[in-house]
Write an enzyme that holds these catalytic residues in place. Structure first.
Site, PDB file in Angstrom:
ATOM      1  N   TYR A 194      -4.778   6.825   9.661  1.00 30.18           N
ATOM      2  CA  TYR A 194      -4.324   8.149   9.709  1.00 30.18           C
ATOM      3  C   TYR A 194      -2.776   8.787   9.724  1.00 30.18           C
ATOM      4  O   TYR A 194      -2.941  10.186  10.396  1.00 30.18           O
ATOM      5  CB  TYR A 194      -5.147   8.828  10.495  1.00 30.18           C
ATOM      6  N   HIS A 242      -8.934  14.967   2.267  1.00 24.81           N
ATOM      7  CA  HIS A 242      -9.177  13.367   3.246  1.00 24.81           C
ATOM      8  C   HIS A 242      -8.292  12.494   3.645  1.00 24.81           C
ATOM      9  O   HIS A 242      -7.330  12.342   2.348  1.00 24.81           O
ATOM     10  CB  HIS A 242      -9.716  12.699   2.726  1.00 24.81           C
TER      11      HIS A 242
HETATM   12  C1  DHK Z   1     -11.920  10.847   7.519  1.00 26.52           C
HETATM   13  C2  DHK Z   1     -12.524  10.601   8.661  1.00 26.52           C
HETATM   14  O1  DHK Z   1     -12.884  10.766   9.424  1.00 26.52           O
HETATM   15  C3  DHK Z   1     -13.189   9.421   7.458  1.00 26.52           C
HETATM   16  O2  DHK Z   1     -14.593   9.429   7.703  1.00 26.52           O
HETATM   17  C4  DHK Z   1     -13.442   9.896   6.649  1.00 26.52           C
HETATM   18  C5  DHK Z   1     -11.425  10.798   6.572  1.00 26.52           C
HETATM   19  C6  DHK Z   1     -11.915  10.630   5.550  1.00 26.52           C
HETATM   20  C7  DHK Z   1      -9.735  11.422   5.815  1.00 26.52           C
HETATM   21  O3  DHK Z   1      -9.336  10.148   5.283  1.00 26.52           O
HETATM   22  O4  DHK Z   1      -9.195  11.865   6.550  1.00 26.52           O
HETATM   23  O5  DHK Z   1     -14.329   8.684   5.844  1.00 26.52           O
END
Ligand code: DHK
Length: 147
Positions: A23, A99
């Site tokens: 992330y 996402h």
């Molecule tokens: C964010 C999350 O918390 C995951 O549960 C999803 C998503 C993906 C993201 O890529 O922003 O699966």
């Protein structure tokens, strides 16, 4: 001027610390600033909750406001929440599902989005800058009435 609602689901409050290899290191506050800069003269309502019902209530708020567009990263609720899907079905404007990661390149549990059944567009895999792309896309969709 109708606002753009940007709604974030569970665990996104921990962006920057949470699995940065997936992330990134950008915090949710930094994402919010990025969105506000990109929105031009459209006001932004930017919120995050770990609770499904709170997200549903914010979608109802966007319906009643009414908001110009909804950008939503439902996080883990993407794959399980009928209430979020049902609430989004009531929103007449553009809906962008967002996402940070490319959910289709991840484990199978992340492959079947319920929200994609109603979303105008889906952005996945651009990292945190995907939020800026989503705002830019929402502005285009708002200006072109047939979203
Ligand atoms: C964010 C999350 O918390 C995951 O549960 C999803 C998503 C993906 C993201 O890529 O922003 O699966």
């Amino acid at each position: 001027m109708k606002p753009i609602y940007i709604l974030n689901g569970p665990n996104l409050n921990r962006l920057g610390k949470r699995e940065p290899e997936i992330y990134g290191h950008t915090t949710l506050d930094e994402v919010e600033s990025m969105c506000r800069k990109a929105s031009g003269h459209y006001p932004v309502v930017f919120r995050q909750s770990g609770y499904e019902g709170q997200l549903v209530e914010w979608i109802h708020e966007a319906i009643d406001e009414p908001a110009a567009a909804i950008i939503i990263n439902p996080a883990g609720l993407t794959f399980s929440s009928i209430p979020i899907l049902d609430a989004l079905k009531m929103f007449p404007g553009p809906i962008i599902e967002l996402h940070i990661s490319n959910i289709h390149r991840r484990e199978d549990i992340y492959h079947k989005s319920l929200v994609s059944r109603i979303a105008t567009a889906v952005i996945a895999g651009l990292g945190p800058t995907g939020y800026r792309t989503a705002v830019e896309a929402a502005l285009n969709l708002i200006e072109n009435t047939n979203h």
